[in-house]
Design a protein around this motif. Structure first.
Motif, PDB file in Angstrom:
ATOM      1  N   THR A 185      -6.130  -0.281  -5.912  1.00  0.00           N
ATOM      2  CA  THR A 185      -7.498   0.067  -5.570  1.00  0.00           C
ATOM      3  C   THR A 185      -7.450   0.933  -4.311  1.00  0.00           C
ATOM      4  O   THR A 185      -6.712   0.632  -3.374  1.00  0.00           O
ATOM      5  N   GLN A 186      -8.219   2.015  -4.307  1.00  0.00           N
ATOM      6  CA  GLN A 186      -8.143   2.994  -3.231  1.00  0.00           C
ATOM      7  C   GLN A 186      -8.995   2.579  -2.040  1.00  0.00           C
ATOM      8  O   GLN A 186     -10.163   2.197  -2.202  1.00  0.00           O
ATOM      9  N   VAL A 187      -8.423   2.687  -0.870  1.00  0.00           N
ATOM     10  CA  VAL A 187      -9.135   2.465   0.388  1.00  0.00           C
ATOM     11  C   VAL A 187      -9.062   3.759   1.189  1.00  0.00           C
ATOM     12  O   VAL A 187      -7.971   4.267   1.454  1.00  0.00           O
ATOM     13  N   THR A 188     -10.223   4.284   1.563  1.00  0.00           N
ATOM     14  CA  THR A 188     -10.284   5.515   2.343  1.00  0.00           C
ATOM     15  C   THR A 188     -11.078   5.252   3.602  1.00  0.00           C
ATOM     16  O   THR A 188     -12.229   4.817   3.539  1.00  0.00           O
ATOM     17  N   VAL A 189     -10.455   5.501   4.745  1.00  0.00           N
ATOM     18  CA  VAL A 189     -11.101   5.285   6.031  1.00  0.00           C
ATOM     19  C   VAL A 189     -11.265   6.630   6.712  1.00  0.00           C
ATOM     20  O   VAL A 189     -10.288   7.358   6.907  1.00  0.00           O
TER      21      VAL A 189
ATOM     22  N   ARG B 133       0.841  -1.197   0.000  1.00  0.00           N
ATOM     23  CA  ARG B 133       0.000   0.000   0.000  1.00  0.00           C
ATOM     24  C   ARG B 133       0.873   1.242   0.000  1.00  0.00           C
ATOM     25  O   ARG B 133       2.032   1.223   0.436  1.00  0.00           O
ATOM     26  N   LYS B 134       0.265   2.336  -0.492  1.00  0.00           N
ATOM     27  CA  LYS B 134       0.979   3.606  -0.510  1.00  0.00           C
ATOM     28  C   LYS B 134      -0.002   4.710  -0.163  1.00  0.00           C
ATOM     29  O   LYS B 134      -0.997   4.903  -0.859  1.00  0.00           O
ATOM     30  N   ALA B 135       0.310   5.411   0.911  1.00  0.00           N
ATOM     31  CA  ALA B 135      -0.472   6.567   1.335  1.00  0.00           C
ATOM     32  C   ALA B 135       0.168   7.836   0.789  1.00  0.00           C
ATOM     33  O   ALA B 135       1.382   7.867   0.558  1.00  0.00           O
ATOM     34  N   PRO B 136      -0.611   8.880   0.578  1.00  0.00           N
ATOM     35  CA  PRO B 136      -0.054  10.135   0.061  1.00  0.00           C
ATOM     36  C   PRO B 136       1.069  10.653   0.948  1.00  0.00           C
ATOM     37  O   PRO B 136       0.938  10.695   2.171  1.00  0.00           O
ATOM     38  N   GLY B 137       2.187  10.997   0.328  1.00  0.00           N
ATOM     39  CA  GLY B 137       3.301  11.545   1.071  1.00  0.00           C
ATOM     40  C   GLY B 137       4.137  10.525   1.822  1.00  0.00           C
ATOM     41  O   GLY B 137       5.071  10.900   2.539  1.00  0.00           O
TER      42      GLY B 137
ATOM     43  N   GLU C  95       6.138   6.464   1.815  1.00  0.00           N
ATOM     44  CA  GLU C  95       6.718   5.433   0.981  1.00  0.00           C
ATOM     45  C   GLU C  95       5.752   4.255   0.853  1.00  0.00           C
ATOM     46  O   GLU C  95       4.930   3.997   1.735  1.00  0.00           O
ATOM     47  N   ARG C  96       5.888   3.545  -0.256  1.00  0.00           N
ATOM     48  CA  ARG C  96       5.115   2.314  -0.412  1.00  0.00           C
ATOM     49  C   ARG C  96       5.552   1.330   0.671  1.00  0.00           C
ATOM     50  O   ARG C  96       6.753   1.209   0.967  1.00  0.00           O
ATOM     51  N   GLU C  97       4.612   0.611   1.264  1.00  0.00           N
ATOM     52  CA  GLU C  97       4.954  -0.346   2.310  1.00  0.00           C
ATOM     53  C   GLU C  97       4.274  -1.687   2.087  1.00  0.00           C
ATOM     54  O   GLU C  97       3.209  -1.776   1.474  1.00  0.00           O
ATOM     55  N   TRP C  98       4.921  -2.682   2.602  1.00  0.00           N
ATOM     56  CA  TRP C  98       4.414  -4.048   2.526  1.00  0.00           C
ATOM     57  C   TRP C  98       3.322  -4.244   3.562  1.00  0.00           C
ATOM     58  O   TRP C  98       3.442  -3.773   4.691  1.00  0.00           O
ATOM     59  N   VAL C  99       2.252  -4.920   3.201  1.00  0.00           N
ATOM     60  CA  VAL C  99       1.149  -5.163   4.124  1.00  0.00           C
ATOM     61  C   VAL C  99       1.101  -6.627   4.562  1.00  0.00           C
ATOM     62  O   VAL C  99       1.029  -6.931   5.756  1.00  0.00           O
ATOM     63  N   ALA C 100       1.117  -7.534   3.591  1.00  0.00           N
ATOM     64  CA  ALA C 100       0.993  -8.949   3.909  1.00  0.00           C
ATOM     65  C   ALA C 100       1.488  -9.773   2.730  1.00  0.00           C
ATOM     66  O   ALA C 100       1.500  -9.307   1.591  1.00  0.00           O
TER      67      ALA C 100
ATOM     68  N   ASP D 262      -5.044   3.417   7.822  1.00  0.00           N
ATOM     69  CA  ASP D 262      -5.032   2.396   6.775  1.00  0.00           C
ATOM     70  C   ASP D 262      -5.359   2.990   5.403  1.00  0.00           C
ATOM     71  O   ASP D 262      -5.269   2.296   4.383  1.00  0.00           O
ATOM     72  N   THR D 263      -5.749   4.248   5.374  1.00  0.00           N
ATOM     73  CA  THR D 263      -6.070   4.900   4.109  1.00  0.00           C
ATOM     74  C   THR D 263      -4.864   4.894   3.188  1.00  0.00           C
ATOM     75  O   THR D 263      -3.779   5.348   3.553  1.00  0.00           O
ATOM     76  N   ALA D 264      -5.050   4.350   1.973  1.00  0.00           N
ATOM     77  CA  ALA D 264      -3.947   4.233   1.020  1.00  0.00           C
ATOM     78  C   ALA D 264      -4.460   3.621  -0.271  1.00  0.00           C
ATOM     79  O   ALA D 264      -5.581   3.110  -0.334  1.00  0.00           O
ATOM     80  N   MET D 265      -3.610   3.653  -1.297  1.00  0.00           N
ATOM     81  CA  MET D 265      -3.839   2.857  -2.487  1.00  0.00           C
ATOM     82  C   MET D 265      -3.240   1.487  -2.204  1.00  0.00           C
ATOM     83  O   MET D 265      -2.073   1.396  -1.795  1.00  0.00           O
ATOM     84  N   TYR D 266      -4.020   0.447  -2.411  1.00  0.00           N
ATOM     85  CA  TYR D 266      -3.583  -0.916  -2.141  1.00  0.00           C
ATOM     86  C   TYR D 266      -3.280  -1.629  -3.453  1.00  0.00           C
ATOM     87  O   TYR D 266      -4.096  -1.594  -4.386  1.00  0.00           O
TER      88      TYR D 266
END
Length: 125
Positions: A119-123, A38-42, A44-49, A89-93
């Motif tokens: 796919t965008q997830v917004t919480v 996932r990558k949130a605005p501003g 770095e991209r990070e590993w989730v699972a 958790d808001t980010a592009m997944y």
């Protein structure tokens, strides 16, 4: 050529749930593993699972106990069930895959994986 297509993102209130799906096609590898980034605005991209070729799973600490990665090999589909969602958790997944039965840990997926479009997830709170 591997193609990964994510779906299932959306907007949800904190505490809610979403299930992401990733339809995979075009594999020419003899074995592979998959995962989610996932990558949130501003940020770095990070590993989730990640899920190994033999079904073993691993998660970043911040999602343990809330997210579940799974796959349906018959349908060539990867899932990410996300419960108790938080604003952070808001980010592009992104769905990701790489050759080899193992190696879908943080290092492997961030550096060597093929990714989908996301796919965008917004919480919201």
């Amino acid at each position: 050529q591997v193609q990964l297509v994510e779906s299932g993102g959306g907007s949800v209130q904190a505490g809610g749930s979403l299930r992401l799906s990733c339809a995979a096609s075009g594999y020419t590898w003899s074995s592979h593993c998959m995962g989610w980034l996932r990558k949130a605005p501003g940020k770095e991209r990070e590993w989730v699972a990640g899920i190994d070729g033999d079904g073993g799973t691993s998660y970043r600490d911040s999602v343990k106990g809330r997210f579940t990665i799974s796959e349906d090999n018959a349908k060539n589909t990867l899932y990410l069930q996300m419960n108790s969602l938080k604003v952070e958790d808001t980010a592009m997944y992104y769905c990701a895959a790489r050759e080899g039965k193992y190696g879908c840990n943080e290092y492997g997926l961030l550096r060597f994986a093929v990714r989908g479009q996301g796919t965008q997830v917004t919480v919201s709170s």
